[in-house]
Design a protein around this motif. Structure first.
Motif, mmCIF file in Angstrom:
data_model
loop_
_atom_site.group_PDB
_atom_site.id
_atom_site.type_symbol
_atom_site.label_atom_id
_atom_site.label_comp_id
_atom_site.label_asym_id
_atom_site.label_seq_id
_atom_site.Cartn_x
_atom_site.Cartn_y
_atom_site.Cartn_z
ATOM 1 N N GLU A 182 0.833 -1.207 0.000
ATOM 2 C CA GLU A 182 0.000 0.000 0.000
ATOM 3 C C GLU A 182 0.866 1.255 0.000
ATOM 4 O O GLU A 182 0.628 2.195 -0.778
ATOM 5 C CB GLU A 182 -0.926 -0.025 1.213
ATOM 6 N N ARG A 183 1.876 1.281 0.864
ATOM 7 C CA ARG A 183 2.751 2.455 0.932
ATOM 8 C C ARG A 183 3.538 2.635 -0.355
ATOM 9 O O ARG A 183 3.745 3.776 -0.822
ATOM 10 C CB ARG A 183 3.702 2.324 2.123
ATOM 11 N N SER A 184 3.979 1.528 -0.941
ATOM 12 C CA SER A 184 4.736 1.606 -2.190
ATOM 13 C C SER A 184 3.887 2.213 -3.305
ATOM 14 O O SER A 184 4.357 3.090 -4.058
ATOM 15 C CB SER A 184 5.218 0.207 -2.590
ATOM 16 N N LEU A 185 2.641 1.778 -3.418
ATOM 17 C CA LEU A 185 1.751 2.339 -4.432
ATOM 18 C C LEU A 185 1.484 3.816 -4.169
ATOM 19 O O LEU A 185 1.469 4.627 -5.104
ATOM 20 C CB LEU A 185 0.441 1.552 -4.452
ATOM 21 N N ASP A 186 1.272 4.176 -2.912
ATOM 22 C CA ASP A 186 1.031 5.583 -2.577
ATOM 23 C C ASP A 186 2.213 6.454 -2.999
ATOM 24 O O ASP A 186 2.045 7.534 -3.586
ATOM 25 C CB ASP A 186 0.802 5.741 -1.072
ATOM 26 N N GLN A 187 3.424 5.980 -2.691
ATOM 27 C CA GLN A 187 4.618 6.750 -3.030
ATOM 28 C C GLN A 187 4.828 6.811 -4.542
ATOM 29 O O GLN A 187 5.258 7.837 -5.075
ATOM 30 C CB GLN A 187 5.843 6.145 -2.353
ATOM 31 N N ALA A 188 4.508 5.731 -5.231
ATOM 32 C CA ALA A 188 4.717 5.691 -6.676
ATOM 33 C C ALA A 188 3.808 6.676 -7.399
ATOM 34 O O ALA A 188 4.259 7.418 -8.282
ATOM 35 C CB ALA A 188 4.489 4.272 -7.194
ATOM 36 N N VAL A 189 2.541 6.712 -7.043
ATOM 37 C CA VAL A 189 1.636 7.652 -7.729
ATOM 38 C C VAL A 189 1.906 9.087 -7.293
ATOM 39 O O VAL A 189 1.767 10.030 -8.084
ATOM 40 C CB VAL A 189 0.157 7.272 -7.517
ATOM 41 N N ARG A 190 2.324 9.257 -6.022
ATOM 42 C CA ARG A 190 2.617 10.607 -5.524
ATOM 43 C C ARG A 190 3.797 11.217 -6.268
ATOM 44 O O ARG A 190 3.872 12.441 -6.454
ATOM 45 C CB ARG A 190 2.898 10.545 -4.033
ATOM 46 N N ALA A 191 4.726 10.367 -6.709
ATOM 47 C CA ALA A 191 5.890 10.867 -7.445
ATOM 48 C C ALA A 191 5.488 11.584 -8.725
ATOM 49 O O ALA A 191 6.236 12.427 -9.238
ATOM 50 C CB ALA A 191 6.837 9.703 -7.776
ATOM 51 N N TRP A 192 4.286 11.273 -9.245
ATOM 52 C CA TRP A 192 3.800 11.893 -10.471
ATOM 53 C C TRP A 192 2.639 12.854 -10.200
ATOM 54 O O TRP A 192 1.859 13.182 -11.091
ATOM 55 C CB TRP A 192 3.384 10.814 -11.470
ATOM 56 N N GLY A 193 2.527 13.292 -8.943
ATOM 57 C CA GLY A 193 1.546 14.325 -8.621
ATOM 58 C C GLY A 193 0.143 13.828 -8.357
ATOM 59 O O GLY A 193 -0.808 14.616 -8.355
ATOM 60 N N SER A 194 -0.035 12.535 -8.102
ATOM 61 C CA SER A 194 -1.364 11.985 -7.853
ATOM 62 C C SER A 194 -1.516 11.628 -6.372
ATOM 63 O O SER A 194 -0.574 11.147 -5.740
ATOM 64 C CB SER A 194 -1.595 10.728 -8.692
ATOM 65 N N GLY A 195 -2.706 11.845 -5.845
ATOM 66 C CA GLY A 195 -2.996 11.457 -4.469
ATOM 67 C C GLY A 195 -3.799 10.174 -4.380
ATOM 68 O O GLY A 195 -4.380 9.877 -3.328
ATOM 69 N N LYS A 196 -3.806 9.395 -5.453
ATOM 70 C CA LYS A 196 -4.576 8.150 -5.480
ATOM 71 C C LYS A 196 -4.120 7.208 -4.362
ATOM 72 O O LYS A 196 -2.921 7.039 -4.121
ATOM 73 C CB LYS A 196 -4.369 7.458 -6.835
ATOM 74 N N ARG A 197 -5.103 6.590 -3.693
ATOM 75 C CA ARG A 197 -4.800 5.573 -2.671
ATOM 76 C C ARG A 197 -5.548 4.306 -3.074
ATOM 77 O O ARG A 197 -6.747 4.178 -2.815
ATOM 78 C CB ARG A 197 -5.229 6.055 -1.283
ATOM 79 N N TYR A 198 -4.832 3.416 -3.724
ATOM 80 C CA TYR A 198 -5.481 2.240 -4.287
ATOM 81 C C TYR A 198 -5.946 1.271 -3.203
ATOM 82 O O TYR A 198 -5.158 0.880 -2.332
ATOM 83 C CB TYR A 198 -4.528 1.496 -5.218
ATOM 84 N N PRO A 199 -7.215 0.844 -3.256
ATOM 85 C CA PRO A 199 -7.595 -0.342 -2.486
ATOM 86 C C PRO A 199 -6.815 -1.548 -2.996
ATOM 87 O O PRO A 199 -6.401 -1.592 -4.162
ATOM 88 C CB PRO A 199 -9.097 -0.497 -2.781
ATOM 89 N N ILE A 200 -6.623 -2.525 -2.123
ATOM 90 C CA ILE A 200 -5.911 -3.749 -2.492
ATOM 91 C C ILE A 200 -6.926 -4.887 -2.554
ATOM 92 O O ILE A 200 -7.636 -5.156 -1.584
ATOM 93 C CB ILE A 200 -4.809 -4.098 -1.474
ATOM 94 N N TRP A 201 -6.979 -5.536 -3.709
ATOM 95 C CA TRP A 201 -7.819 -6.728 -3.865
ATOM 96 C C TRP A 201 -6.933 -7.969 -3.769
ATOM 97 O O TRP A 201 -5.902 -8.064 -4.440
ATOM 98 C CB TRP A 201 -8.531 -6.715 -5.221
ATOM 99 N N ASN A 202 -7.327 -8.873 -2.919
ATOM 100 C CA ASN A 202 -6.705 -10.192 -2.838
ATOM 101 C C ASN A 202 -7.452 -11.072 -3.836
ATOM 102 O O ASN A 202 -8.611 -11.409 -3.628
ATOM 103 C CB ASN A 202 -6.855 -10.717 -1.409
ATOM 104 N N THR A 203 -6.800 -11.425 -4.944
ATOM 105 C CA THR A 203 -7.490 -12.193 -5.982
ATOM 106 C C THR A 203 -6.954 -13.622 -6.145
ATOM 107 O O THR A 203 -7.357 -14.316 -7.085
ATOM 108 C CB THR A 203 -7.466 -11.458 -7.339
ATOM 109 N N GLU A 204 -6.066 -14.051 -5.276
ATOM 110 C CA GLU A 204 -5.717 -15.473 -5.141
ATOM 111 C C GLU A 204 -5.145 -15.666 -3.745
ATOM 112 O O GLU A 204 -4.213 -14.964 -3.348
ATOM 113 C CB GLU A 204 -4.692 -15.946 -6.183
ATOM 114 N N TYR A 205 -5.691 -16.647 -3.018
ATOM 115 C CA TYR A 205 -5.189 -16.921 -1.675
ATOM 116 C C TYR A 205 -5.691 -18.280 -1.228
ATOM 117 O O TYR A 205 -6.790 -18.696 -1.601
ATOM 118 C CB TYR A 205 -5.669 -15.854 -0.679
ATOM 119 N N GLY A 206 -4.911 -18.962 -0.441
ATOM 120 C CA GLY A 206 -5.326 -20.246 0.098
ATOM 121 C C GLY A 206 -4.157 -20.956 0.757
ATOM 122 O O GLY A 206 -2.992 -20.568 0.586
ATOM 123 N N TYR A 207 -4.481 -22.002 1.518
ATOM 124 C CA TYR A 207 -3.472 -22.804 2.206
ATOM 125 C C TYR A 207 -3.530 -24.246 1.694
ATOM 126 O O TYR A 207 -4.569 -24.903 1.777
ATOM 127 C CB TYR A 207 -3.714 -22.798 3.718
#
Length: 545
Positions: free
Chosen positions: A315-340
């Protein structure tokens, strides 16, 4: 009985930490609806309370002349230009899901038809079978996405409309996209950037401008220099995707040219609108290999990886990446594969009890993170242990043993019964988790859970549905209600979070009885995993007072 709570009143009942929780996260399944019996599988998902099913659409399965290096002469943006029979399995899967009330997430992905490969494919015979997508043509991928999106726009030959899309699958995994890196450049992320831009154009042009669109679908781990078919670490992939260095500063000058990046924020955002306007970013935070037997709050993976306990870093990495280009986007994170992966049937899996326990624990941790928008179960049924060369059929993370499993299945651990439910099935249907299972007399414990099937039952019967939080004193098998949770809303959150005073040491469980009207609405349903006359119950949790 201590009281009744409705979903509409739920926020007032939450524990203090729940004010920051993702209370409406989507319950998802990833299951092979394409080659299996889609109607039966979708019905099982429905009765377990799954809200959405992820369906991966493999480009090479749909495209004409996939094994030829010569591109056929056809309009790749027109679904009618593809062989009609190739669409059949996807059509049936989408129709089965939607007819059972499940939402659909479509993931147009590799493998890539041979004619869409780029130049310079390695001639090494040991590598060639592993190359599912060598430098794929981004424009052709965009046309394929447009064809898929047009077919499921709600205006094509009576087929259902799909409202949720995921652009490609595990682009940071070398067998899905290669080469992964050349020198210091993570080339897979560079290629994915172009594929995303073209897919975005295809979705916009086919009537899906306001749909849910996910980027990423990243595998959870990688290597610093993955080469041709290794894996790129997710955070390194994100930085390359957004043209930033390890300190999240935009690439400039010659470095920008080396990474195929424009040097101005305006140019970067104009060329890559999806990177700033998509709905969310998705990840596959599996605890694989040396993490498989660890609980969901721990990991041994590296600092640039993105397993479940590492999602805040993503989450922090995405925030910093978009902020570097002037965006304040805060992406929700979808878990689209998971299991044990469980043991049985896999000798290297977690115990059946821990599979159930870890799934509930992981869902609770996801629910507590306000940025996490979905919780995924991969799979419903274990893979066939008789197919392929992977141990015991492969990714045996299902809630049900494969019907083909026998006591003598090669490479499988003993103890699994073909076609039988694992304890994880009840745990997924009725999640129940206590962060602490020990307390002093008179002091409340946090009890978190979800009555997942209630939404469908409310929708079908138009009657409220009740989940029972039950307790049995130590040494007794007689469960009595401590309290109940009542559901009135057919589209609300299934989750509850209570502070309950437990009378003594004993066992807690969650119970739910399917309404008879719900079971009789569709008499062809496969109901072997539902108790038609009494309650279905969660896993039991021992409590010490």
């Amino acid at each position: 009985m201590l009281g009744v709570a409705t979903l509409l009143a739920l926020p007032s009942l939450l524990a203090p930490s729940a004010a920051f929780a993702s209370g409406n996260q989507v319950s998802m399944f990833d299951e092979d609806l394409i080659t299996s019996t889609p109607g039966t599988i979708a019905q099982e998902m429905r009765h377990l309370g799954g809200g959405m099913v992820r369906i991966v659409v493999h480009w090479s399965d749909i495209a004409p002349s996939s094994s030829s290096s010569n591109r056929p002469n056809f309009n790749a943006s027109d679904p009618g230009a593809y062989p009609a029979a190739n669409w059949g399995p996807i059509d049936r899967a989408v129709q089965a899901a939607t007819s059972n009330g499940l939402k659909v997430l479509l993931t147009p992905a590799g493998h890539v038809p041979q004619w869409a490969f780029g130049p310079g494919e390695p001639s090494d015979p040991s590598l060639r079978p592993l190359l599912g997508a060598w430098k794929p043509n981004a424009s052709e991928y965009g046309k394929f996405v447009r064809a898929v999106a047009t077919r499921y726009s709600g205006h094509y030959r009576g087929l259902p409309r799909v409202h949720a899309w995921e652009i490609y699958n595990e682009a940071n995994f070398g067998e899905d996209l290669s080469p992964q890196s050349v020198g210091s450049v993570y080339t897979a992320a560079v290629m994915y950037r172009g594929m995303v831009a073209n897919a975005w154009t295809g979705l916009q042009a086919s009537g899906h401008r306001h749909d849910t669109v996910l980027l990423g679908a990243l595998a959870a781990r990688g290597q610093p220099r993955p080469g041709v078919i290794g894996d790129t670490a997710p955070l390194a992939f994100v930085r390359e995707l957004y043209c930033v260095d390890r300190n999240y500063h935009p690439f400039r000058g010659g470095t920008a040219r080396q990474h195929s990046c424009p040097t101005s924020a305006g140019a970067f955002r104009r060329q890559n609108p999806a990177l700033f306007n998509a709905s969310a970013f998705s990840d596959h935070p599996y605890p694989l290999t040396n993490d498989q037997t660890l609980p969901p709050n721990r990991t041994r993976y590296g600092s640039d990886d993105a397993t479940l306990p590492q999602l805040p870093k993503l989450e922090r990495s995405l925030d910093q990446a978009v902020r570097a280009w002037g965006s304040g986007k805060r992406y929700p994170i979808w878990n689209t594969e998971y299991g044990y992966i469980s043991n049985p049937p896999r000798v290297d899996g977690v115990s059946l009890a821990n599979q159930a326990y870890y799934l509930n624990w992981a869902e609770y941790l996801s629910w507590k993170d306000p940025r996490v928008a979905s919780f995924m179960q991969f799979l419903l049924v274990d893979p066939d242990p008789t197919h392929g060369v992977v141990r015991c059929g492969g990714f045996a993370s299902g809630l049900i043993f494969n019907p083909a499993l026998t006591p003598t299945s090669p490479g499988c651990a003993p103890g699994g019964v073909g076609g039988a439910p694992k304890p994880a099935l009840d745990a997924w249907r009725l999640p129940l988790y206590l962060p602490s299972t020990s307390t002093r007399r008179g002091k409340a414990l946090e009890v978190w859970g979800c009555v997942r099937p209630a939404e469908y039952a409310v929708r079908d019967t138009r009657n409220a549905q009740v989940g029972h939080i039950q307790f049995a004193a130590k040494g007794s098998s007689q469960y009595k209600d401590l309290t109940t949770v009542t559901y009135h809303n057919a589209s609300g959150s299934c989750y509850f979070d209570r502070k309950l005073t437990i009378p003594s040491s004993g066992t807690l469980r969650l119970a739910y009885t399917y309404p008879v009207t719900d079971l009789s609405l569709k008499p062809t349903l496969s109901l072997q995993y539902i108790n038609p006359v009494g309650p279905s119950v969660s896993r039991s949790i021992s409590v010490t007072v």
